[in-house]
Design an enzyme around this catalytic site. Structure first.
Site, mmCIF file in Angstrom:
data_model
loop_
_atom_site.group_PDB
_atom_site.id
_atom_site.type_symbol
_atom_site.label_atom_id
_atom_site.label_comp_id
_atom_site.label_asym_id
_atom_site.label_seq_id
_atom_site.Cartn_x
_atom_site.Cartn_y
_atom_site.Cartn_z
ATOM 1 N N GLY A 155 0.779 -1.245 0.000
ATOM 2 C CA GLY A 155 0.000 0.000 0.000
ATOM 3 C C GLY A 155 0.805 1.287 0.000
ATOM 4 O O GLY A 155 0.265 2.344 0.311
ATOM 5 N N SER A 156 2.090 1.229 -0.402
ATOM 6 C CA SER A 156 2.837 2.497 -0.381
ATOM 7 C C SER A 156 2.305 3.458 -1.442
ATOM 8 O O SER A 156 2.276 4.674 -1.208
ATOM 9 C CB SER A 156 4.341 2.264 -0.538
ATOM 10 O OG SER A 156 4.639 1.745 -1.804
ATOM 11 N N ASN A 209 -4.412 1.654 -14.077
ATOM 12 C CA ASN A 209 -3.529 0.741 -13.346
ATOM 13 C C ASN A 209 -2.092 1.212 -13.513
ATOM 14 O O ASN A 209 -1.765 1.885 -14.484
ATOM 15 C CB ASN A 209 -3.665 -0.678 -13.917
ATOM 16 C CG ASN A 209 -2.803 -1.684 -13.184
ATOM 17 O OD1 ASN A 209 -2.693 -1.647 -11.949
ATOM 18 N ND2 ASN A 209 -2.169 -2.581 -13.909
ATOM 19 N N HIS A 244 1.832 -0.397 -13.619
ATOM 20 C CA HIS A 244 2.610 -1.637 -13.685
ATOM 21 C C HIS A 244 4.090 -1.278 -13.582
ATOM 22 O O HIS A 244 4.538 -0.315 -14.218
ATOM 23 C CB HIS A 244 2.313 -2.384 -14.994
ATOM 24 C CG HIS A 244 2.943 -3.731 -15.029
ATOM 25 N ND1 HIS A 244 2.416 -4.813 -14.358
ATOM 26 C CD2 HIS A 244 4.091 -4.163 -15.605
ATOM 27 C CE1 HIS A 244 3.205 -5.866 -14.533
ATOM 28 N NE2 HIS A 244 4.229 -5.496 -15.285
ATOM 29 N N GLU A 250 6.942 5.777 -9.451
ATOM 30 C CA GLU A 250 5.496 5.624 -9.212
ATOM 31 C C GLU A 250 4.975 6.754 -8.328
ATOM 32 O O GLU A 250 3.947 7.370 -8.621
ATOM 33 C CB GLU A 250 5.219 4.267 -8.551
ATOM 34 C CG GLU A 250 5.537 3.107 -9.482
ATOM 35 C CD GLU A 250 5.179 1.740 -8.909
ATOM 36 O OE1 GLU A 250 4.906 0.845 -9.707
ATOM 37 O OE2 GLU A 250 5.188 1.558 -7.683
HETATM 38 C C1 GAR Z 1 3.731 -1.409 -7.312
HETATM 39 O O1 GAR Z 1 5.076 -1.386 -7.679
HETATM 40 C C2 GAR Z 1 2.848 -1.595 -8.536
HETATM 41 O O2 GAR Z 1 3.403 -1.050 -9.691
HETATM 42 C C3 GAR Z 1 2.790 -3.094 -8.632
HETATM 43 O O3 GAR Z 1 2.669 -3.538 -7.307
HETATM 44 C C4 GAR Z 1 3.411 -2.655 -6.471
HETATM 45 C C5 GAR Z 1 2.562 -2.333 -5.273
HETATM 46 O O4 GAR Z 1 3.353 -1.683 -4.324
HETATM 47 N N1 GAR Z 1 1.673 -3.516 -9.436
HETATM 48 C C6 GAR Z 1 1.719 -4.592 -10.205
HETATM 49 O O5 GAR Z 1 2.681 -5.332 -10.263
HETATM 50 C C7 GAR Z 1 0.456 -4.843 -11.023
HETATM 51 N N2 GAR Z 1 0.663 -5.824 -12.018
HETATM 52 P P1 GAR Z 1 2.659 -0.930 -3.127
HETATM 53 O O6 GAR Z 1 1.672 -1.908 -2.505
HETATM 54 O O7 GAR Z 1 3.785 -0.596 -2.190
HETATM 55 O O8 GAR Z 1 1.976 0.284 -3.682
#
Ligand code: GAR
Length: 210
Positions: A31-32, A121, A123, A193
């Site tokens: 969830g960052s 989304n 990625h 991100e």
């Molecule tokens: C993020 O890096 C996002 O890009 C990736 O999951 C991570 C979640 O990090 N998403 C995917 O891989 C989708 N296919 P977070 O929970 O720390 O935000």
């Protein structure tokens, strides 16, 4: 229009009237990005993260969102596929836009149809590289390092019903050196991100009339 006390008051009120666009974040993990999105939108007058939806009851993102005062709902896989449950839940929170932030379930067609071009989304790679089922989070960065790639990055895209295949909205690139571990790449990608996802989402929301 004839000017009188009544419509002067109305005009003054209408000038200050702000229509709040309410966003749902869907997340399954740490969830960052969700936290970053909430912090970014908390400074905006006309947009807010109004709901966190997760398909994992023990996902760390849930407590983080609760601590930030964001309503959270956990859905079972069955409920997530139930169109009348999901659409009435999103109506209840007046949601007009959905941001996926590490959400690892395919979005059912009733949602992509109802929220046409209103689900995005992120990625953690330069799609179409390292996309598709099973490619998420650290698995992507490990594959980038194993392939000896010189760069990686992020892709923000609209959602369709296949993994990582919707129309690309934005990409940003970071360098990958021969010394970088998958954890190093993850840090660089996360930084991209945090910098870009909220701004890209805001720009799309500004262009939507609802
Ligand atoms: C993020 O890096 C996002 O890009 C990736 O999951 C991570 C979640 O990090 N998403 C995917 O891989 C989708 N296919 P977070 O929970 O720390 O935000």
């Amino acid at each position: 229009m004839q000017i009188n006390a009544q419509n002067v008051v109305f005009c003054a009120f209408a000038k200050d009237l702000i229509i709040m666009k309410k966003i749902a974040v869907f997340a399954s993990g740490t969830g960052s990005n969700a936290v970053n999105l909430v912090q970014y939108f908390s400074t905006k007058k006309d947009m807010e993260i109004a709901l966190l939806l997760s398909n994992k009851a023990n996902a760390p993102v849930i407590d983080k969102m609760k601590a930030l005062g964001v309503p959270t709902v956990v859905v079972t896989n069955e409920k997530f596929e139930d169109s009348s449950y999901m659409l009435s839940l999103l109506r209840e929170y007046d949601i007009s836009f959905i941001i996926l932030a590490g959400f690892l379930k395919i979005i059912p067609p009733f949602l992509t149809e109802t929220f046409d071009n209103k689900i995005i989304n992120i990625h953690p790679s330069l799609l179409p590289k390292y996309g598709g089922k099973g490619m998420y989070g650290m698995k992507v960065h490990e594959a980038v390092v194993a392939a000896g790639d010189k760069e990686s990055g992020i892709t923000i895209h609209y959602l369709n019903n296949r993994y990582d295949e919707g129309e690309v909205i934005f990409q940003a690139v970071c360098e990958v050196t021969t010394d970088d571990t998958a954890e190093d790449v993850a840090k660089k990608v996360h930084a991209l991100e945090y910098e870009h996802y909220p701004k890209v989402a805001e720009k799309i929301l500004q262009s939507i009339k609802n």
